[in-house]
Each structure stands twice: as C-alpha cells, then as structure tokens.
Design a protein around this motif. Structure first.
Motif, PDB file in Angstrom:
ATOM      1  N   PRO A  79       0.838  -1.144  -0.326  1.00 23.06           N
ATOM      2  CA  PRO A  79       0.331   0.253   0.078  1.00 23.06           C
ATOM      3  C   PRO A  79       1.127   1.382   0.120  1.00 23.06           C
ATOM      4  N   ALA A  80       2.101   1.519   0.339  1.00 27.54           N
ATOM      5  CA  ALA A  80       2.970   2.434   0.970  1.00 27.54           C
ATOM      6  C   ALA A  80       3.568   2.797  -0.745  1.00 27.54           C
ATOM      7  N   LEU A  81       3.518   1.484  -1.112  1.00 30.17           N
ATOM      8  CA  LEU A  81       3.647   2.250  -2.967  1.00 30.17           C
ATOM      9  C   LEU A  81       3.066   2.041  -3.755  1.00 30.17           C
ATOM     10  N   MET A  82       2.259   2.078  -3.519  1.00 31.20           N
ATOM     11  CA  MET A  82       0.777   2.266  -4.222  1.00 31.20           C
ATOM     12  C   MET A  82       0.528   3.312  -3.643  1.00 31.20           C
ATOM     13  N   LEU A  83       0.264   3.660  -2.755  1.00 30.07           N
ATOM     14  CA  LEU A  83       0.355   5.340  -2.370  1.00 30.07           C
ATOM     15  C   LEU A  83       1.422   6.763  -2.861  1.00 30.07           C
ATOM     16  N   GLY A  84       2.476   5.563  -2.557  1.00 33.16           N
ATOM     17  CA  GLY A  84       3.853   6.650  -3.429  1.00 33.16           C
ATOM     18  C   GLY A  84       3.029   6.867  -4.856  1.00 33.16           C
ATOM     19  N   LEU A  85       2.306   5.823  -6.053  1.00 30.20           N
ATOM     20  CA  LEU A  85       1.814   6.227  -7.588  1.00 30.20           C
ATOM     21  C   LEU A  85       1.576   7.895  -7.818  1.00 30.20           C
ATOM     22  N   MET A  86       0.119   6.779  -6.828  1.00 28.28           N
ATOM     23  CA  MET A  86      -1.332   7.900  -6.744  1.00 28.28           C
ATOM     24  C   MET A  86      -0.634   9.181  -6.824  1.00 28.28           C
ATOM     25  N   CYS A  87       0.603   9.558  -5.463  1.00 30.16           N
ATOM     26  CA  CYS A  87       0.565  10.898  -5.192  1.00 30.16           C
ATOM     27  C   CYS A  87       1.772  11.330  -6.414  1.00 30.16           C
ATOM     28  N   ALA A  88       2.605  10.272  -7.183  1.00 27.45           N
ATOM     29  CA  ALA A  88       3.186  11.551  -8.422  1.00 27.45           C
ATOM     30  C   ALA A  88       2.298  11.493 -10.040  1.00 27.45           C
ATOM     31  N   GLY A  89       0.817  11.161  -9.652  1.00 29.99           N
ATOM     32  CA  GLY A  89       0.230  10.982 -11.019  1.00 29.99           C
ATOM     33  C   GLY A  89      -0.831  12.199 -10.346  1.00 29.99           C
ATOM     34  N   LEU A  90      -0.924  12.711  -9.196  1.00 30.89           N
ATOM     35  CA  LEU A  90      -1.741  13.790  -8.927  1.00 30.89           C
ATOM     36  C   LEU A  90      -0.641  15.223  -9.140  1.00 30.89           C
ATOM     37  N   GLY A  91       0.642  14.645  -8.328  1.00 32.12           N
ATOM     38  CA  GLY A  91       1.746  15.813  -8.250  1.00 32.12           C
ATOM     39  C   GLY A  91       1.360  16.764 -10.182  1.00 32.12           C
ATOM     40  N   ILE A  92       1.622  15.444 -11.044  1.00 31.16           N
ATOM     41  CA  ILE A  92       2.097  16.267 -11.883  1.00 31.16           C
ATOM     42  C   ILE A  92       0.436  16.896 -13.024  1.00 31.16           C
ATOM     43  N   VAL A  93      -0.425  16.084 -12.373  1.00 28.42           N
ATOM     44  CA  VAL A  93      -1.811  17.133 -12.449  1.00 28.42           C
ATOM     45  C   VAL A  93      -1.449  18.509 -12.102  1.00 28.42           C
ATOM     46  N   VAL A  94      -1.119  18.329 -10.467  1.00 28.76           N
ATOM     47  CA  VAL A  94      -1.422  20.180  -9.903  1.00 28.76           C
ATOM     48  C   VAL A  94      -0.526  20.429 -10.931  1.00 28.76           C
ATOM     49  N   MET A  95       0.882  20.197 -11.390  1.00 23.14           N
ATOM     50  CA  MET A  95       1.973  21.280 -11.807  1.00 23.14           C
ATOM     51  C   MET A  95       1.612  21.765 -13.513  1.00 23.14           C
ATOM     52  N   ARG A  96       0.496  20.834 -13.843  1.00 18.51           N
ATOM     53  CA  ARG A  96       0.018  20.729 -14.657  1.00 18.51           C
ATOM     54  C   ARG A  96      -1.298  22.116 -14.627  1.00 18.51           C
ATOM     55  N   LEU A  97      -1.786  22.155 -14.034  1.00 20.56           N
ATOM     56  CA  LEU A  97      -2.435  23.094 -13.111  1.00 20.56           C
ATOM     57  C   LEU A  97      -2.279  24.066 -13.319  1.00 20.56           C
ATOM     58  N   VAL A  98      -0.985  24.185 -12.546  1.00 22.62           N
ATOM     59  CA  VAL A  98      -0.545  25.871 -12.538  1.00 22.62           C
ATOM     60  C   VAL A  98      -0.211  26.324 -13.683  1.00 22.62           C
ATOM     61  N   THR A  99       0.087  25.742 -14.462  1.00 19.90           N
ATOM     62  CA  THR A  99       0.440  25.887 -16.128  1.00 19.90           C
ATOM     63  C   THR A  99      -0.304  26.721 -17.132  1.00 19.90           C
ATOM     64  N   TYR A 100      -1.975  25.941 -16.290  1.00 19.55           N
ATOM     65  CA  TYR A 100      -2.407  25.951 -17.668  1.00 19.55           C
ATOM     66  C   TYR A 100      -3.487  27.219 -17.034  1.00 19.55           C
ATOM     67  N   VAL A 101      -3.366  27.387 -15.758  1.00 16.07           N
ATOM     68  CA  VAL A 101      -3.694  29.127 -14.946  1.00 16.07           C
ATOM     69  C   VAL A 101      -2.702  30.112 -15.677  1.00 16.07           C
TER      70      VAL A 101
END
Length: 596
Positions: free
Chosen positions: A250-272
């Motif tokens: 579960p720790a590794l799965m959580l890490g992968l989940m955070c990576a995907g959402l982190g990329i979304v946030v960085m893209r969101l800042v760029t989009y704004v």
C-alpha cells in the motif's frame, strides 16, 4: 577615551579589520568555509524568524486571528475578510508587477537557477523584492507558502558573503546551499531535512567537501531557531511497533498515486498561467482577479488560505469523511494553482505537504475497503505527505528525513523511503521535472536540477577559438592561390567574398590532391568550397559547438560574428573543443571530490 584608529592598527586587532586575511582563510582552508557556513546559518535563522513573524502580524491584522493561531486553521476568520483580503493582496501585487515591468525587467534568479547557471551569484536586492512579494501574497491569504522567501533571502545573504570573501565558484555554490539548508532546517526544526534539501535541490550533488559546511549551517540554524522559541512542527502518528512486508505494497501504491496527482497539479498551475496570459485581463489586474477567485473558494473552504501549516496539524489528528477530504484536495489544489498562476509569489512546498497528507488519508479510506491494514490513517498521511512533496519539489532523501524528523518514528522511515522512491521515479520517467525545474523549462531553460551547468555556458566558442585565421577571396584565381598558400603552410583556408562575408572553407590538402585540376589548367576555388552553411557563432557554448561539429562532420569550422554580416572572426577545431571540455569536466570532478 579609546583611540579606535590606533587600536585598529595594533597587531592583534588588525586581523579583524583586514578583509584580505578573512578571504585568505576561507579560500585556503575548509575550516574557514565552515566558519562562513556557521555565520550563514545564524543569519538564516533570524531571516526565517523575521519573515514568519511579519507574516503572522499580517494575518492578525488582516484576518483578525489570535497571536497563536494559524490562518488556515483559525475558526475566527471572518467570511468577508476571507473574500476581500486575497483580492486586496492582488491589487498590491498588481502594483508591484507594474513597477517591476518598468524599472526592473530582469527575472529574479532563485537559488536553484543561481547554482545551476550563475555560479551561486544571487542579487540581494532581488531577494528582498521576492520576499516582499511573498509576504504580501501569503499575508493576504493567497494559497502559497513562505519557503520561497526563506530560502531566497537566506541564500541571498550567503551569496553576498561569498562575493565579499571572493570565493571560488564551487565554494560560492556550497555557501548558497548552506543558506537554503539553514532556512529549511529553521522552518521545520529539521537539520537533516535542511541539509539534504541543499544537497539534492540547491547544490545538486553530495560530496565530502560540502558535507561539513552544509550540516553545520543546518544545525546552527536549528539551534538558533529553538533558542528563539519559535514554534516547532511535529506530527503525532501514534505507536508504530514494526513494519511488515505487507505494509510496503500500500505504501508503494500511495507513492504512485501521489506522483500522478502531483503531475496534475503542476500541469494545472501551467494551465492557469497560460490562460491568464491569453485572457483579455491586463497583467496588473490578473492578481486581483486571482485573489478574488481564491477568496470565493475560501468562503467555502477557509483551509485553503495561506500555506496550510495550521490546517495540516488540524486535519492529520482528526477523522475526516471521504467527501470532506475530496473537497479539501480539490479546493486547495485549485486555490494554489490560481494563486501562483495569477501572479502571486510563493512556493508549493508546504502546500504539497498539506495536500499529500490529505491524499494519504483518502488512500487509507479507499484501501481500507479493499484489504485490511495495520497502518493508521495518520501513518498514511505522513507517507502521502512525503510522496506528494517529492513529486512537486523533488528530493527523495529530503522528504524521507522530513517524515522522520517530524514524527520521530524510525520504523515509518522505511515505508516513506519506498513510497518517495516510487513517486520520484514515476515523475522523472513520465514528466521529467520538479515544479521549479518545470517552470525553468517553460521559460526555455534546460535545467533539470541545480547541478552546475553554468560552466558549460561560460566555455564559449569566443574563448576557445583561434583568431589568427587565413582567408582568401573566393574570386582569386587558382595560380595565385598556389602562390599564397603553398602546401604545408596551413590546413584550412576560409573563403570570403568581396565584402568579407563567409562563403565556405577550403581544405589545402584537397587543393593539392591529384584528383583536382592540374596546376597548369584554369580552376575555380568554388569547386573546393566545403561547409558553406556550417559555421559557429562566438556565443555558442562547447556543447553546442560539439553538436555542430557532429552534424557537419567537420574537424574544424569558421567562427563568424553573426548570421547577418557573416564576418569571419576565428576558427575552432573539434579536437581543441573536446580537449577543453574534458579539462573542465576533470576540474569539476576534482572540485566535487574536494581535491582543489
């Protein structure tokens, strides 16, 4: 009465007043650099304390919270102040943007860029400007943290001290890293976190030569902060007796989940940011509009205001529903993206910790429905906090030590390390950047880390080329060419037209080869021209020059002043370029190993 002039020239006191002796000590001794690092650590602790206190005063004045309250966790915040304050801050930021656009057009260099490209040189004036912008942004409720101000001003003072001591490039970069290390260590009461923040994100590498000064600066910063009585940050996760093999999945799965959402946030800042630039709204009004949008969000979710320091403490220790967590993640992400994208200044360091903790608690709820787990939601919050922060900020060991120092629980460190490595690898493979380096990429800079690449840019064609080049007019007849350039006189002759413009290169051995026209017959030099469109410019660096050699398959190329006039100013060979490049690489290797 003391005669200070006479006292200054006494043998024992003179050492204190002669800058040269201090410079000599620091430049010639590792101990001298450690002493300078300790001074930087002391200054950085006061910088962090002063910025934090000013921000708190602004929160108290604007939002009418208590002296011991944090903005994002204050229940007494008035709804209308939450709406109006970010907009007012946007008006002030718009005014600053207007002033800077006219009188300060250079972009402000941060510590990562300074160490990567400029040998650690930071403008202290620019650092104060950024601190002012960050304080206005955070003080009026924009969803940004103060870590950018902490590291910028601390590194700015370190750079100023380094310039006063006339440090070498490698020592200057180390001292800038000491400033950032002490700032982060002071902000989080975490010396290991501060030290590895410097190694991974500011200096770009760990070495024995940089270990002592960076660690000393981080420890001094932490000790001074504790002596000042500043609030420390701790997270209580309860008792975690031991980590089992089943806990890693579960720790590794959580890490992968955070990576995907982190990329979304960085893209969101760029989009704004892109949307703001393309909109009809003037640049000076964009922060006001962004502040108004953040204020509207804060009416429904006050925890988006500020960095989220208080909200992190508040939310980790209580049980939140599934939909409440989803709502907080969305509102904080959007508010942070709008704040930075609309022109407010600040960092995402603490926002990423807050979001990561929420994602960890959300994961605990989801995973709890699928499989039973011995880990508590608070443990998942810490794992998510570190994994999401490494996706946004970078620095796997930095975030691992942060979790250890915040919780004081060693068993969790193994789970956090596995999760942050999974998160870091996924981000690097699929996205390739942290938030800071991603913004450099959008500006056209090829920076992936703070590793020193500025020396490559400084190793230019202009510094490496030969100036004693031999040229010939392209209309010169062949017989005269033979008279001016006998075999063995040179290897290459550069051909120019009647106006002196570069037209190509002639290989002398090829002229005298048996395959060419007989000397007694008429010939045309144009038949011998090579590399007509292959040339170098003086501002090209060694890497660009080597790439041009590879594409043209030439052993040497002419250097022209610019592409319009095409005046020949020199000649550069591939062998000399590679030799100089290798020499600089070897020098950098020796600096990293502490051999010079």
């Amino acid at each position: 009465m003391i005669d200070w002039v006479k006292l200054r020239h006494t043998p024992y006191v003179r050492l204190l007043f002669v800058p040269f002796r201090w410079r000599a000590l620091v430049r010639s001794s590792e101990l001298g650099l450690v002493i300078a690092a300790a001074i930087v650590g002391l200054i950085s602790a006061f910088v962090v304390a002063a910025i934090s206190q000013i921000s708190q005063w602004l929160h108290q004045a604007v939002f009418e919270i208590g002296a011991d309250d944090h903005l994002s966790a204050a229940a007494s915040s008035l709804p209308w102040s939450a709406l109006i304050a970010p907009m007012a801050g946007g008006v002030l930021m718009g005014g600053i943007i207007w002033v800077l656009a006219r009188w300060h057009k250079k972009p402000i260099v941060d510590p990562i860029e300074a160490n990567a490209l400029h040998g650690g040189h930071l403008s202290l004036t620019d650092s104060f400007i950024l601190v002012g912008q960050n304080l206005i942004s955070n003080g009026f409720g924009a969803s940004v943290g103060l870590e950018a101000a902490f590291t910028q001003l601390s590194s700015g003072f370190a750079s100023r001290i380094g310039r006063a001591l006339q440090l070498r490039r490698s020592d200057m970069r180390t001292l800038v890293g000491c400033g950032a290390a002490a700032a982060i260590a002071s902000a989080f009461n975490a010396p290991l976190t501060g030290a590895f923040y410097a190694f991974e994100l500011i200096i770009g590498a760990y070495s024995i030569a940089t270990l002592a000064p960076v660690v000393v600066a981080a420890i001094i910063g932490t000790l001074v902060t504790r002596s000042l009585g500043s609030a420390t940050m701790e997270i209580n996760i309860g008792s975690l007796e031991a980590v089992t093999t089943g806990d890693f999945l579960p720790a590794l799965m959580l890490g992968l989940m955070c990576a995907g959402l982190g990329i979304v946030v960085m893209r969101l800042v760029t989009y704004v940011e892109k949307s703001a630039r393309k909109s009809f709204i003037p640049a000076i009004l964009t922060p006001m509009v962004g502040g108004a949008m953040v204020g509207v969000i804060a009416l429904f979710s006050p925890q988006v205001l500020g960095s989220g320091h208080g909200a992190l403490h508040f939310d980790v220790g209580i049980e939140l529903s599934f939909f409440a967590i989803i709502f907080l993640i969305i509102t904080k992400s959007v508010a942070s993206a709008i704040s930075i994208g609309s022109g407010f200044r600040g960092g995402l360091f603490f926002a990423s910790l807050f979001l990561g903790a929420l994602i960890g608690k959300l994961f605990a709820i989801i995973f709890g429905f699928i499989l039973p787990t011995t880990l508590t939601p608070a443990v998942y919050a810490v794992i998510g906090m570190s994994s999401f922060a490494v996706a946004i900020i970078g620095g796997p060991l930095t975030m691992t030590f942060l979790a250890l120092e915040l919780t004081g629980d060693f068993p969790i460190m193994m789970l956090v390390l596995g999760a942050v490595l999974a998160s870091s690898m996924l981000v690097r493979k699929t996205f390739g950047y942290s938030f800071a380096t991603w913004r450099f990429h959008l500006r056209g800079e090829s920076i992936r880390s703070a590793h020193d690449i500025g020396w490559i840019r400084n190793l230019t064609v202009n510094k490496m080329m030969r100036h004693d080049v031999r040229t010939v007019n392209i209309d010169t007849d062949l017989q005269k060419f033979y008279e001016e350039f006998p075999l063995g006189s040179t290897q290459r002759v550069i051909a120019v037209d009647e106006t002196g413009r570069y037209v190509g290169m002639i290989s002398l051995p090829e002229v005298y080869s048996s395959s060419f026209a007989d000397k007694d017959k008429d010939g045309d030099l144009r038949d011998l021209l090579r590399f007509k469109q292959a040339y170098l410019l003086p501002e090209m660096n060694a890497k660009e020059a080597v790439s041009r050699f590879d594409r043209s398959e030439s052993e040497a190329l002419a250097v022209i002043n610019n592409t319009q006039e095409r005046k020949v100013i020199g000649l550069l060979s591939e062998s000399h370029t590679l030799r100089r490049y290798s020499e600089e690489l070897d020098r950098k290797r020796r600096e990293l190993a502490g051999e010079v």
